[in-house]
Structures are given as structure tokens and as C-alpha cells.
Design a protein around this motif. Sequence first.
Motif, mmCIF file in Angstrom:
data_model
loop_
_atom_site.group_PDB
_atom_site.id
_atom_site.type_symbol
_atom_site.label_atom_id
_atom_site.label_comp_id
_atom_site.label_asym_id
_atom_site.label_seq_id
_atom_site.Cartn_x
_atom_site.Cartn_y
_atom_site.Cartn_z
ATOM 1 N N ARG A 1 0.828 -1.203 0.000
ATOM 2 C CA ARG A 1 0.000 0.000 0.000
ATOM 3 C C ARG A 1 0.870 1.265 0.000
ATOM 4 N N VAL B 1 2.601 1.784 -3.481
ATOM 5 C CA VAL B 1 1.646 2.291 -4.478
ATOM 6 C C VAL B 1 1.369 3.771 -4.235
ATOM 7 N N LYS B 2 1.201 4.148 -2.963
ATOM 8 C CA LYS B 2 0.908 5.543 -2.622
ATOM 9 C C LYS B 2 2.018 6.474 -3.086
ATOM 10 N N TYR B 3 3.276 6.117 -2.779
ATOM 11 C CA TYR B 3 4.384 6.993 -3.164
ATOM 12 C C TYR B 3 4.567 7.043 -4.676
ATOM 13 N N ARG B 4 4.298 5.931 -5.361
ATOM 14 C CA ARG B 4 4.404 5.948 -6.821
ATOM 15 C C ARG B 4 3.337 6.849 -7.430
ATOM 16 N N GLN B 5 2.125 6.793 -6.912
ATOM 17 C CA GLN B 5 1.052 7.645 -7.410
ATOM 18 C C GLN B 5 1.336 9.120 -7.167
ATOM 19 N N GLN B 6 2.063 9.397 -6.087
ATOM 20 C CA GLN B 6 2.415 10.776 -5.761
ATOM 21 C C GLN B 6 3.711 11.227 -6.439
ATOM 22 N N ASN B 7 4.308 10.342 -7.246
ATOM 23 C CA ASN B 7 5.572 10.628 -7.940
ATOM 24 C C ASN B 7 6.683 11.033 -6.963
#
Length: 281
Positions: free
Chosen positions: A172, A175-181
Motif C-alpha cells: 500500500r 503504491v501511494k508513493y508511486r502515485q504521488q511521484n
Amino acid sequence: MSILLFYIFYGYTWLVSQIPSKAIHRVSDLTYLILYYLVRYRRKVVRKNLINSFPEKDSKEIVRIEKRFYRHLCDLVFENFMLLHASRKRALRRCDISNLKIFDELAKEGKSVIIATGHYGNWELLSLAGSTSKHIPVGIYKPINNKRFERLINNSRKRFGGVPVAMKDTLRAMVKYRQQNKPILLGLIADQTPASGDIRYWTTFLNQDTPVFLGIEKLAKKFNYPVYFCSIDKIRRGKYKANFILLSEKPKDEKPYEITEKYIKTLENIIKEKPEYWLWS
């Protein structure tokens, strides 16, 4: 009673953090004598592990490694007591983490990195990465039953810029950090034994058939993040240096279990070079 024990522990570790390093070493020396010769803490376990791992070594060499391990173990305990309360400046004097600069270009490109390590040297010093890294250092930890102790340890890691994440929340968080770039350094300690129901892969490690976690490989392949091994090497008493070894630049191109085997073999080679600094107990 657990509340009382926590505050006794907190007060004791705070006092340890206030005394000079040389004095801490003297306390560690005394603790070694008590732990090894009087308490005999897990000596049968350590001796058995060393004999199984190094059948080529004679009994004198095994005992020599064993005693050096217990000396290091005592140093490790008091060093980490100190880290719970130490200032950023004092903590950074413990470990040279300048090698983190090799990840600066990846951070500029927005690329995350997986850092795999083991219970070698002083792995807690990897939390200092938050003090100098251009990435967001995310450390995966296994929760403990006593939540007061857990908060104390995690707050210590946060003081140096790290982000502690419970094991069950790893995916989780990634995924969060990837979505936030936001590029991260994901730190994983993977030299523990899986629970019997979670064993999916066996390998040969230190001359023995050993079940291993596949988490590093699974996460690396899913996100295609480069994987590095970090060894926190003990240079001298109270002084360490972080060394990073590339295991896989493009995980999706690796064969099944190849990353896992690279991790295991790298850790094994480091242990064989200086066996006293691994957690034999």
C-alpha cells in the motif's frame, strides 16, 4: 507492570545516551562478561549455529568467533540504546553513509530503489539515510506486541527522516508513493525465517538448507525498482560504514528466484569474511 517496565527502560536508555562513547564501551565490556560467562545467554544456540555454518573450522576458531560475536552484540545493544535518544549530529558520527550519493541521480529522475539488508553490523544505522538522502527512506518493520516500545523505536527512526511502515502495509505504501511521484528508498531486512505456513522457497545458506522470504524479489519485479544490498560494515568499535552493492538493475528481466539467490549469496559472502558481526543468536 508493562507501563512501569517501559518507563524504567526509557529512563535507562536515556541515561546511556548521555554518557560518552568510551564510557558506553566500558559498560558494554562488563555486560559481555556477565552475558557470556554468567548468564550464558543462548550460548548453545550460537555454538550450534557456528558449527553448522563453518564445519571446516576447528573448535578454537569457533570459540574465538563466538566470543567476538558476544562482544559485538553487547556493543550493538548499547549503541542502539544511545540511538533512541541521540542527536542527529552524534548519530551521524557513528556511520559513514556518504555512499548514498550514488542514488542522487535516480532521485532526480524520480526513480525509487529497493535496499535489502540483513542483521549484520548495525542494521539500525540504515535509518540515518533520512538525514542525507534525496529519496524518502521507507523502512519496513515487523510490529511487536508492546506498542509503547514500538512507538519509541519508530519515533527514533522518524527523527532522522525515515518513514517506518508495518510489514503488512508495504504494498500500500509503495503504491501511494508511486502515485504521488515521490521516489523512495525502500529498506527491507530479509534474513529472517518465514513462518512454516509462509515458506515458498528453500536455498542453501551457510552450509544448511534454509527457507527464505521472497518479498524482495516479488516487490522488485512488480515495480521494476533496482535492488541494492546494503552492508553496514563495522570499521572499528562504534564506527560503521554503509556499502551498497547492486543486485539487479532491471528486476523484470531476471529469472525466477535469481534476485533472491543474489541477495543470499551476497549476505553469505559478507558473513564469511567477518562472521562475528552477524546475529547468530
